[in-house]
Every structure is written in C-alpha cells, then in structure tokens.
Design a protein around this motif. Structure first.
Motif, PDB file in Angstrom:
ATOM      1  N   THR A   1       0.829  -1.211   0.000  1.00 32.72           N
ATOM      2  CA  THR A   1       0.000   0.000   0.000  1.00 32.72           C
ATOM      3  C   THR A   1       0.866   1.265   0.000  1.00 32.72           C
ATOM      4  O   THR A   1       0.336   2.371  -0.116  1.00 32.72           O
ATOM      5  CB  THR A   1      -0.936   0.067   1.234  1.00 32.72           C
ATOM      6  N   ILE A   2       2.175   1.097   0.132  1.00 32.65           N
ATOM      7  CA  ILE A   2       3.085   2.253   0.195  1.00 32.65           C
ATOM      8  C   ILE A   2       3.579   2.604  -1.209  1.00 32.65           C
ATOM      9  O   ILE A   2       3.979   1.722  -1.973  1.00 32.65           O
ATOM     10  CB  ILE A   2       4.288   1.959   1.116  1.00 32.65           C
ATOM     11  N   ARG A   3       3.551   3.888  -1.494  1.00 30.97           N
ATOM     12  CA  ARG A   3       4.133   4.421  -2.719  1.00 30.97           C
ATOM     13  C   ARG A   3       5.032   5.580  -2.332  1.00 30.97           C
ATOM     14  O   ARG A   3       4.726   6.340  -1.417  1.00 30.97           O
ATOM     15  CB  ARG A   3       3.064   4.922  -3.699  1.00 30.97           C
ATOM     16  N   LEU A   4       6.130   5.717  -3.054  1.00 35.19           N
ATOM     17  CA  LEU A   4       7.053   6.824  -2.845  1.00 35.19           C
ATOM     18  C   LEU A   4       6.764   7.874  -3.903  1.00 35.19           C
ATOM     19  O   LEU A   4       6.726   7.561  -5.098  1.00 35.19           O
ATOM     20  CB  LEU A   4       8.502   6.336  -2.959  1.00 35.19           C
ATOM     21  N   SER A   5       6.512   9.094  -3.477  1.00 38.33           N
ATOM     22  CA  SER A   5       6.266  10.182  -4.414  1.00 38.33           C
ATOM     23  C   SER A   5       7.522  10.416  -5.251  1.00 38.33           C
ATOM     24  O   SER A   5       8.639  10.392  -4.737  1.00 38.33           O
ATOM     25  CB  SER A   5       5.918  11.450  -3.635  1.00 38.33           C
ATOM     26  N   VAL A   6       7.334  10.633  -6.542  1.00 38.14           N
ATOM     27  CA  VAL A   6       8.447  10.910  -7.446  1.00 38.14           C
ATOM     28  C   VAL A   6       8.467  12.413  -7.715  1.00 38.14           C
ATOM     29  O   VAL A   6       7.487  12.980  -8.192  1.00 38.14           O
ATOM     30  CB  VAL A   6       8.304  10.125  -8.768  1.00 38.14           C
ATOM     31  N   SER A   7       9.579  13.039  -7.375  1.00 34.48           N
ATOM     32  CA  SER A   7       9.705  14.489  -7.524  1.00 34.48           C
ATOM     33  C   SER A   7       9.988  14.886  -8.967  1.00 34.48           C
ATOM     34  O   SER A   7      10.580  14.123  -9.729  1.00 34.48           O
ATOM     35  CB  SER A   7      10.854  15.006  -6.659  1.00 34.48           C
ATOM     36  N   ASN A   8       9.589  16.107  -9.310  1.00 34.96           N
ATOM     37  CA  ASN A   8       9.981  16.710 -10.582  1.00 34.96           C
ATOM     38  C   ASN A   8      11.324  17.392 -10.380  1.00 34.96           C
ATOM     39  O   ASN A   8      11.595  17.919  -9.298  1.00 34.96           O
ATOM     40  CB  ASN A   8       8.973  17.776 -11.023  1.00 34.96           C
ATOM     41  N   THR A   9      12.147  17.412 -11.427  1.00 31.92           N
ATOM     42  CA  THR A   9      13.385  18.172 -11.383  1.00 31.92           C
ATOM     43  C   THR A   9      13.712  18.704 -12.763  1.00 31.92           C
ATOM     44  O   THR A   9      13.342  18.095 -13.770  1.00 31.92           O
ATOM     45  CB  THR A   9      14.574  17.352 -10.843  1.00 31.92           C
TER      46      THR A   9
ATOM     47  N   GLN B   1       8.391  24.082 -18.002  1.00 33.56           N
ATOM     48  CA  GLN B   1       7.318  23.222 -17.478  1.00 33.56           C
ATOM     49  C   GLN B   1       7.231  23.355 -15.955  1.00 33.56           C
ATOM     50  O   GLN B   1       6.143  23.415 -15.390  1.00 33.56           O
ATOM     51  CB  GLN B   1       7.570  21.756 -17.848  1.00 33.56           C
ATOM     52  N   PHE B   2       8.391  23.387 -15.311  1.00 35.80           N
ATOM     53  CA  PHE B   2       8.426  23.481 -13.854  1.00 35.80           C
ATOM     54  C   PHE B   2       7.797  24.799 -13.393  1.00 35.80           C
ATOM     55  O   PHE B   2       6.934  24.819 -12.511  1.00 35.80           O
ATOM     56  CB  PHE B   2       9.873  23.357 -13.337  1.00 35.80           C
ATOM     57  N   ILE B   3       8.212  25.899 -14.007  1.00 43.04           N
ATOM     58  CA  ILE B   3       7.710  27.220 -13.610  1.00 43.04           C
ATOM     59  C   ILE B   3       6.223  27.340 -13.906  1.00 43.04           C
ATOM     60  O   ILE B   3       5.473  27.935 -13.126  1.00 43.04           O
ATOM     61  CB  ILE B   3       8.548  28.333 -14.276  1.00 43.04           C
ATOM     62  N   ASP B   4       5.780  26.738 -15.003  1.00 44.88           N
ATOM     63  CA  ASP B   4       4.353  26.753 -15.329  1.00 44.88           C
ATOM     64  C   ASP B   4       3.546  26.072 -14.221  1.00 44.88           C
ATOM     65  O   ASP B   4       2.495  26.557 -13.808  1.00 44.88           O
ATOM     66  CB  ASP B   4       4.119  26.050 -16.675  1.00 44.88           C
ATOM     67  N   LEU B   5       4.073  24.960 -13.706  1.00 45.56           N
ATOM     68  CA  LEU B   5       3.384  24.251 -12.622  1.00 45.56           C
ATOM     69  C   LEU B   5       3.411  25.069 -11.320  1.00 45.56           C
ATOM     70  O   LEU B   5       2.440  25.073 -10.570  1.00 45.56           O
ATOM     71  CB  LEU B   5       4.017  22.868 -12.422  1.00 45.56           C
TER      72      LEU B   5
ATOM     73  N   TYR C   1       8.452  23.045  -3.262  1.00 39.62           N
ATOM     74  CA  TYR C   1       9.513  23.057  -4.259  1.00 39.62           C
ATOM     75  C   TYR C   1      10.652  23.922  -3.766  1.00 39.62           C
ATOM     76  O   TYR C   1      10.482  24.744  -2.853  1.00 39.62           O
ATOM     77  CB  TYR C   1       9.006  23.538  -5.631  1.00 39.62           C
ATOM     78  N   ALA C   2      11.811  23.719  -4.356  1.00 42.67           N
ATOM     79  CA  ALA C   2      12.983  24.507  -3.994  1.00 42.67           C
ATOM     80  C   ALA C   2      13.916  24.563  -5.192  1.00 42.67           C
ATOM     81  O   ALA C   2      13.872  23.696  -6.077  1.00 42.67           O
ATOM     82  CB  ALA C   2      13.707  23.870  -2.811  1.00 42.67           C
TER      83      ALA C   2
ATOM     84  N   THR D   1       7.595  18.510  -5.432  1.00 43.15           N
ATOM     85  CA  THR D   1       6.650  17.402  -5.293  1.00 43.15           C
ATOM     86  C   THR D   1       5.351  17.773  -6.001  1.00 43.15           C
ATOM     87  O   THR D   1       4.635  18.661  -5.538  1.00 43.15           O
ATOM     88  CB  THR D   1       6.365  17.128  -3.798  1.00 43.15           C
ATOM     89  N   PRO D   2       5.051  17.096  -7.132  1.00 44.40           N
ATOM     90  CA  PRO D   2       3.842  17.431  -7.880  1.00 44.40           C
ATOM     91  C   PRO D   2       2.565  17.032  -7.139  1.00 44.40           C
ATOM     92  O   PRO D   2       2.381  15.884  -6.754  1.00 44.40           O
ATOM     93  CB  PRO D   2       3.980  16.665  -9.192  1.00 44.40           C
TER      94      PRO D   2
END
Length: 191
Positions: free
Chosen positions: A33-41, A62-66, A75-76, A85-86
């Motif tokens: 039941t565990i999932r690890l969030s995948v970050s955007n970079t 794309q990052f700045i648009d989000l 985000y950092a 983290t999306p």
C-alpha cells in the motif's frame, strides 16, 4: 473503485546519510500500500536514472508553469535546478488508496508541515553522530571534506527532529522498518 479508503500522506525525512533510502526500499517490499512520491526536477538525468522512477525530468519552463498553477506541494531551487513534489500525482495515489511517502529533506519538510499541519511525519535518526560518521566512512564514497560537511548538515537537520510527530532511530534496519510500519498501521487504524 470508489469503495477504496483514501490513503494517508507521510512526510519522511532524516539526517544526511542516515539510511532513508535503504529503509524506504524495505518498506516498499514489505507493504504494497506504500508508494514513494516521485519528484519533478529540471536537472539532467544521471547515468542509470529513469524518468518517472527516480525523478520526473521536466524543462524549466514546465516546472515554472506548474509553480504558477499551484501545482506543487513544495519546491525549492538548489544549485541552479528546481526540485518539487507534484500535487496532482500525490492526490491521484492517495485517492487510489495508497499511502504516499514524501521523502524530503528537512527544509522541504518544514514547508510541507506548514501547509499540512496534521500530516503524519517521521524523522529518521542515527543512533549517534559517531555511528553516522562510521557509516559514512565505511561507504568510502566521500572525501574527508564531504564527510565533515555531511556531519555538520546532519547535526543541523537533527535540530528539527522535534517538529516531527515520530522519531525513529536507525540502529538496526529491520527494527527501524518495522517501527515505521507499526506507526503507519496505527495511524491508519485511527483514521
């Protein structure tokens, strides 16, 4: 599938070099039941990194648009690249009934706690700074300056441990993994 109970969000942090990744690998093996969030970079992939597994590799635009569309939990910018983290990805997993772990460094973790004060938060600690130093030296992957820098960073990060709901000492891998699973299952029972 609307009969599935929504999963819970878990903030998972720890001091530098404490073994968070190793613990996470075991958690993923032991609890489906565990999932690890995948970050955007915005940084370029390193050798062996897979898009969508290690990171979601996106352009700066794309990052700045989000960012402009409030699409990140946190985000950092670090060394000229963005990391975040999306929000939508995490919400989708939670709605599917998964318990989503956000493996985030302390600064990002503090941002998350500000936005989500009731989040389940777990901080992983070394048994001692001396044991952490031995672990870093045994790995043989860093030079002396890097080891000293990581120990200094770990001391700083450990200073925030009391902001987290739970502290888990990684003295023994199986014990730490089982302690985190127990925390998760107790929190799920209370929801």
């Amino acid at each position: 599938m609307s009969d599935k109970k929504k999963g819970i969000l878990v903030l998972y942090s720890g001091s530098s070099g404490v073994g968070k990744g190793t613990i996470m690998s075991e958690l993923l093996k032991k609890d489906n039941t565990i999932r690890l969030s995948v970050s955007n970079t915005t940084r370029t992939p390193r050798k062996g990194e897979i898009d969508g597994v290690h990171y979601n590799f996106v352009t700066k635009e794309q990052f700045i648009d989000l960012i402009n569309n409030d699409g990140y939990l946190e985000y950092a910018e670090y060394c000229g690249n963005y990391y975040g983290t999306p929000k939508q990805q995490v919400e989708d997993l939670l709605n599917e009934g998964y318990n989503v772990f956000l493996e985030i460094e302390v600064q990002g973790g503090l941002q998350i706690m500000e936005k989500y004060p009731d989040i389940l938060s777990v901080f992983v600690l070394p048994p001692s700074i001396e044991s952490l130093e031995r672990r870093l030296r045994r790995r043989g992957t860093e030079n002396e300056d890097t080891i000293m820098q990581r120990l200094s960073e770990a001391r700083h990060e450990i200073g925030f441990k009391d902001k987290y709901k739970y502290n888990v000492v990684n003295d023994d891998l199986d014990t730490a993994v089982n302690e985190i699973l127990t925390i998760l299952h107790n929190e799920l029972a209370d929801n």
